[in-house]
Design a protein around this motif. Structure first.
Motif: not given
Length: 192
Positions: A92-116
């Motif tokens: 089971x996996x989630x795919x995320x893409x960001x243009x941010x070169x400094x880091x991965x924004x925490x806001x991209x992962x939602x609480x229901x995804x973390x629980x799952x």
């Protein structure tokens, strides 16, 4: 002009002969979907993109062949993007893409995804994230629980890209499969 002969008759989606390598893909999900098709057709694993549950409210019927959905809404928040089975284990996996070169924004992962993903781990499944830093031209596979622990401990709004260099597996891109995420799964979860 040179003509490129691709092994299965045509270029995989997102590949433009003579195009800029930085703009090869039409996005991370397209690359994963193309890879999943290749993996299924070659008997490597069975993984599919999960459909997003949508409730259709209104449909315009100018003719039967041209029906068009004009109003719809999401029934429930989707959990993760992909699931399936590999070597007898649930994936089971989630795919995320960001243009941010400094880091991965925490806001991209939602609480229901973390629980799952925590529940997936609790039941013995393999959960992970595939994270693409498009500006850096790097894509990583990282264990879900490792990323979730880092997110919970993080004092900032993003996790530095360097964390992924140290804790993730850099995914190789090729013609087939487009994104070799299964090799990273072997490396992280099936090393003996």
């Amino acid at each position: 002009m040179n003509k490129i002969g691709y092994p299965q008759g045509s270029a995989p989606s997102g590949i433009t002969p003579g195009g800029n390598p930085a703009s090869r893909g039409q996005g991370l999900e397209t690359d994963i979907n193309d890879s999943n098709i290749w993996y299924r057709e070659n008997g490597k694993c069975l993984v599919y993109k999960k459909p997003t549950p949508v409730q259709v409210v209104r449909v315009d019927y100018p003719s039967r062949q041209r029906a068009r959905i004009t109003e719809a809404y999401y029934k429930t928040p989707s959990t993760t993007d992909y699931n399936g089975v590999y070597k007898g284990r649930y994936l089971d996996f989630e795919a995320k893409e960001t243009k941010n070169i400094r880091g991965f924004p925490l806001s991209m992962v939602h609480p229901h995804q973390i629980r799952h993903l925590e529940q997936v781990a609790r039941h013995g499944g393999i959960g992970f994230f595939i994270i693409r830093f498009s500006s850096l031209q790097k894509t990583f596979l990282v264990d879900a629980m490792a990323l979730i622990r880092e997110m919970k401990a993080c004092q900032h709004s993003s996790i530095p890209a360097a964390w992924f260099d140290a804790n993730g597996v850099l995914l190789q891109e090729s013609l087939y499969p487009r994104l070799a995420w299964l090799a990273a799964v072997d490396q992280l979860y099936f090393q003996t």
